[in-house]
Design a protein around this motif. Structure first.
Motif, PDB file in Angstrom:
ATOM      1  N   LEU A   1     -33.380  27.654  14.056  1.00  0.00           N
ATOM      2  CA  LEU A   1     -33.769  28.140  15.143  1.00  0.00           C
ATOM      3  C   LEU A   1     -34.304  27.222  16.145  1.00  0.00           C
ATOM      4  N   LEU A   2     -35.339  26.252  15.710  1.00  0.00           N
ATOM      5  CA  LEU A   2     -36.078  25.534  16.343  1.00  0.00           C
ATOM      6  C   LEU A   2     -35.193  24.525  17.078  1.00  0.00           C
TER       7      LEU A   2
ATOM      8  N   ILE B   1     -32.213  12.941  21.073  1.00  0.00           N
ATOM      9  CA  ILE B   1     -31.939  13.019  19.618  1.00  0.00           C
ATOM     10  C   ILE B   1     -32.841  13.742  18.883  1.00  0.00           C
ATOM     11  N   ILE B   2     -32.324  14.723  17.870  1.00  0.00           N
ATOM     12  CA  ILE B   2     -33.239  15.666  17.103  1.00  0.00           C
ATOM     13  C   ILE B   2     -32.642  15.382  15.922  1.00  0.00           C
ATOM     14  N   ALA B   3     -33.637  15.057  15.127  1.00  0.00           N
ATOM     15  CA  ALA B   3     -33.504  14.718  13.517  1.00  0.00           C
ATOM     16  C   ALA B   3     -34.045  15.638  12.593  1.00  0.00           C
ATOM     17  N   ILE B   4     -33.586  15.853  11.361  1.00  0.00           N
ATOM     18  CA  ILE B   4     -34.066  16.797  10.219  1.00  0.00           C
ATOM     19  C   ILE B   4     -34.690  15.662   9.354  1.00  0.00           C
TER      20      ILE B   4
ATOM     21  N   GLU C   1     -41.828   9.161  10.429  1.00  0.00           N
ATOM     22  CA  GLU C   1     -42.361   8.172  11.246  1.00  0.00           C
ATOM     23  C   GLU C   1     -41.207   6.946  11.421  1.00  0.00           C
ATOM     24  N   LYS C   2     -40.484   6.895  10.575  1.00  0.00           N
ATOM     25  CA  LYS C   2     -39.489   6.044  10.716  1.00  0.00           C
ATOM     26  C   LYS C   2     -38.282   6.560  11.723  1.00  0.00           C
TER      27      LYS C   2
ATOM     28  N   ILE D   1     -38.446  15.599  15.624  1.00  0.00           N
ATOM     29  CA  ILE D   1     -38.418  15.513  14.315  1.00  0.00           C
ATOM     30  C   ILE D   1     -38.557  16.944  13.855  1.00  0.00           C
ATOM     31  N   ILE D   2     -37.725  17.215  13.026  1.00  0.00           N
ATOM     32  CA  ILE D   2     -37.959  18.668  12.511  1.00  0.00           C
ATOM     33  C   ILE D   2     -38.017  18.626  10.865  1.00  0.00           C
ATOM     34  N   ASP D   3     -39.309  18.770  10.706  1.00  0.00           N
ATOM     35  CA  ASP D   3     -39.505  18.787   8.937  1.00  0.00           C
ATOM     36  C   ASP D   3     -39.538  20.181   8.406  1.00  0.00           C
ATOM     37  N   THR D   4     -38.374  20.561   7.885  1.00  0.00           N
ATOM     38  CA  THR D   4     -38.050  21.781   7.594  1.00  0.00           C
ATOM     39  C   THR D   4     -39.216  22.447   6.343  1.00  0.00           C
ATOM     40  N   TYR D   5     -39.491  21.453   5.423  1.00  0.00           N
ATOM     41  CA  TYR D   5     -40.260  21.905   4.488  1.00  0.00           C
ATOM     42  C   TYR D   5     -41.802  22.205   5.004  1.00  0.00           C
TER      43      TYR D   5
END
Lengths: 530, 235
Positions: free
Chosen positions: A412-413, B97-100, B108-109, B118-122
């Motif tokens: 979603l985000l 750019i969007i990254a998980i 950071e990298k 950055i999307i940190d799912t957890y």
């Protein structure tokens, strides 16, 4: 007649709340391993024992006056009281009486007092002859004047110390777990001492030119030598004697090494469960805590947040590395299989646990844990993680209160980012509490300044807050627009200025932490001023 | 102009993200090096391309450096995402750019490699569960409204040039009375790209290009957007 009176009084005791409370208190004081009272009592008794024994040591060379006697009397009275209370606690006399009475009533035979008395006496005597009770008694008896001769038994007061700390219990448990090895060693040692004593006596008797006058000396010498102590007060003089000594010293080394390794191994085996017991003991002290099942990335993130918020929680995981991480961070952790009821019960799901979080990476485990948690405790709040969307429904069916889908949120985000990057920013900002902007609730309580107020009359801007909505269960509001049903409550988005606040409503405001707590404080104060 | 979007890696997150993207308004291409996964994506009705992301020429052929606006790095491995981010950033300094992130420290990298978001799912999941524990009411509302089931959305409105909203102060907007919307925050371009939440700390003078973040039902959001677009000051 006596039988009747005793049965009546037994029933009276059974129904007397006061008696139950009293007994409960004494149990907490003396026996209940989980009570705080017992730890204080134990500490007190340890001090008392140390004081009384120090006085004993002092008396060896000095005279103590009348105060010394007073102190001794006081100590002994405490010991006697403790002894009697423990004797009282060890069995429930009235329950035994009642059981026997009801049995004879049922069988329609006349009630005889002798049978229950025999059982009661048996139970009490069993306690009196238990090792700790004997130590207690021996600590008291020597103070009785005619038995002054037993003064040496006052040393038993020191043994009482063991009662108040569980180290001796741990040690004896460890030894007991290696009973077979220890007995083997003991038998071997017995043979060895026997053989060496005979041998040394034969070689070193005075007639042969040695120093060993009798068999007692021989045994004494053997034990001193085999334990590698070797005082040197008796030394072998003959060639044969020295040969025996050499052999005995070498075997002695072996025996000692063997003994040490058994003890070490036993402690190693026990260490795990000892640590676990400490964890459980720590948990027992918590009121309202959270159980986190699974200490992967999500679990760790939650734990970090909870730590920051100073909430109490315990982690359950099966993985060694995860448990190790938790312990390094000083987090209470139980290593075990969460799918077993026992693990959850040990973690205290039936006691003070308020919330269970099932956050393993495996949906099957999450569903299973949710189901068993709900089965074990109907009131606990369960929050579960669903890695696949299909499982959300299953988790709700299994009894989860809330289900979180990490991948759905992330998706979603990500999607929001294309169309509305700023809104996305706002959403993550609120979700992750960045920039200390919070969405918070403010409760409208009975008699506070917000009760019966109209929304329009409250200047939220002056408080530096933005009102987003109101949560309420009140039927009065139901004609208002923007009503959203959320579980059993209603959420009124952007309520108009005529919205009349009722007690029990919750305002949802956006703002900085200080502004929110400032308004909260004012609401609280206004309640007190009323 | 239709936005051109590349989604690298087809997995659970990309499925969730793709479902929420407006396929009619966007040109979406799913890119992967695994044929089976692409097959699956094609079955879902997405336009797919099979290339090796390690090859810069392949990336260029997809339009990175020319027409691509946004790039999603949804690979499972952090190292793959870092590599892709780095290559794409080298080809085009302006692409979004969007990254998980799988492991926390990789974030950071990825930023260093040039990812915008950055999307940190957890982490998000963990924080969300914590929120649920700490303030269940709020979290439920966000969940049920903004995240879907109920018709309450968060939206952003950019103030166009010559709008009558220009030169008004944010405190005079009165969105909650006039449009039944709640103003969550403002991006005041004079003060940079940061979002200021409406906490009454400062009054923002609105200019063209500023962005309002609002919360409301979709009908009222649409009404407001129309209103903003229509009521241009007649020159």
């Amino acid at each position: 007649m006596i039988a009747r009176i005793s049965v009546v009084s037994a029933y009276y005791l059974k129904n007397s709340r006061r008696y139950q409370c009293c007994k409960r208190f004494v149990y907490d004081l003396l026996e209940n391993p989980n009570s705080r009272l017992k730890s204080w009592f134990d500490l007190f008794m340890i001090c008392l024992v140390i004081v009384s024994v120090s006085m004993l040591v002092y008396q060896v060379e000095n005279q103590t006056g009348v105060w010394g006697d007073y102190l001794e009397h006081a100590v002994v009275s405490v010991f006697i009281a403790e002894y009697l209370m423990r004797l009282w606690l060890c069995s429930d006399t009235h329950l035994i009486l009642i059981r026997h009475y009801e049995k004879s009533e049922y069988l329609n035979i006349s009630f005889q007092l002798s049978a229950p008395l025999k059982e009661i006496a048996g139970k009490k005597f069993a306690y009196i002859f238990s090792p700790f009770a004997i130590i207690d008694l021996l600590a008291i008896l020597p103070s009785y004047r005619p038995l002054r001769i037993l003064r040496v038994f006052l040393i038993f007061r020191l043994f009482k110390l063991f009662r108040y700390s569980n180290s001796i219990k741990v040690f004896s448990d460890v030894l007991a777990s290696k009973r077979f090895e220890l007995i083997t060693l003991l038998v071997f040692l017995g043979f060895l001492i026997f053989i060496s004593s005979i041998a040394i006596y034969l070689f070193e008797n005075p007639i042969a030119g040695g120093n060993i006058t009798d068999l007692y000396d021989a045994v004494y010498w053997s034990i001193v030598t085999i334990s590698t102590v070797g005082y040197g007060d008796i030394t072998p003089q003959t060639f044969g004697g020295r040969l025996v000594t050499l052999v005995l010293i070498l075997t002695g080394l072996g025996v000692l090494a063997f003994f040490t390794s058994i003890i070490v191994a036993a402690f190693n085996d026990k260490m795990h469960s000892l640590r676990e017991n400490r964890t459980y003991a720590e948990l027992d002290r918590y009121h309202r805590f959270i159980i986190i099942c699974g200490y992967g990335r999500v679990g760790q993130e939650i734990a970090a947040q909870l730590l920051q918020d100073k909430q109490k929680f315990v982690v359950i995981d099966q993985d060694d590395a995860h448990i190790e991480t938790a312990k390094r961070q000083g987090i209470l952790a139980i290593q075990g299989n969460v799918t077993q009821n026992e693990t959850l019960l040990n973690a205290g799901i039936n006691r003070e646990a308020s919330t269970v979080l099932c956050v393993t990476g495996n949906d099957v485990t999450n569903v299973y844990v949710t189901l068993s948690s709900r089965h074990l405790n109907a009131d606990v709040t369960i929050i579960s993680r669903a890695n696949r969307h299909d499982n959300v429904k299953k988790l709700h069916q299994a009894g989860a209160d809330h289900v979180i889908e990490p991948f759905a949120i992330a998706g979603l985000l990500a999607a929001e980012y294309i169309g509305q990057p700023v809104a996305f920013e706002a959403l993550t900002g609120i979700l992750q509490e960045q920039k200390d902007i919070l969405l918070e609730t403010i409760s409208v309580t009975e008699k506070c300044m917000l009760q019966n107020q109209e929304i329009g009359a409250i200047d939220f801007l002056a408080y530096k807050l933005t009102l987003v909505g109101v949560i309420s269960t009140h039927a009065l509001h139901q004609h208002h627009k923007n009503r959203f049903q959320i579980k059993k409550q209603h959420f009124y988005f952007n309520p108009d200025s005529h919205f009349h606040l009722q007690s029990g409503d919750m305002l949802i405001v956006l703002g900085r932490e200080y502004s929110i707590s400032h308004l909260r404080d004012q609401v609280e104060q206004s309640k007190l001023m009323h | 102009m239709r936005k051109n979007i590349l989604v690298f890696g087809f997995n659970r997150i990309s499925v969730e993200a793709l479902q929420r993207m407006d396929g009619d308004a966007l040109d979406i291409t799913v890119v992967d090096h695994d044929k089976e996964r692409l097959q699956l994506a094609a079955e879902h009705g997405f336009h797919t391309v099979c290339i090796d992301y390690r090859n810069d020429d392949d990336l260029k052929s997809l339009g990175i450096g020319s027409q691509v606006d946004t790039l999603f790095c949804f690979f499972q491995e952090d190292s793959e995402n870092v590599f892709l981010t780095l290559s794409a950033r080298a080809l085009d300094p302006d692409v979004k750019i969007i990254a998980i992130v799988e492991e926390g420290e990789s974030g950071e990298k990825l930023v260093a490699a040039g990812a915008n978001k950055i999307i940190d799912t957890y982490q998000i999941c963990g924080r969300k569960i914590f929120e649920l524990v700490k303030k269940p009411e709020i979290t439920q509302i966000i969940d049920q409204t903004v995240f879907g089931r109920h018709d309450l959305h968060i939206a952003e409105v950019c103030i166009p040039e010559h709008s009558k909203l220009e030169d008004t102060y944010s405190s005079h907007l009165g969105l909650n009375q006039r449009f039944n919307l709640v103003l969550i925050g403002i991006v005041d371009k004079e003060l940079g790209d940061d979002l200021f939440f409406t906490t009454g700390e400062r009054d923002h003078l609105l200019n063209a290009g500023d962005i309002l973040v609002i919360l409301g039902t979709s009908r009222e959001i649409r009404a407001f957007k129309n209103d903003v677009a229509k009521n241009l000051v007649e020159n």
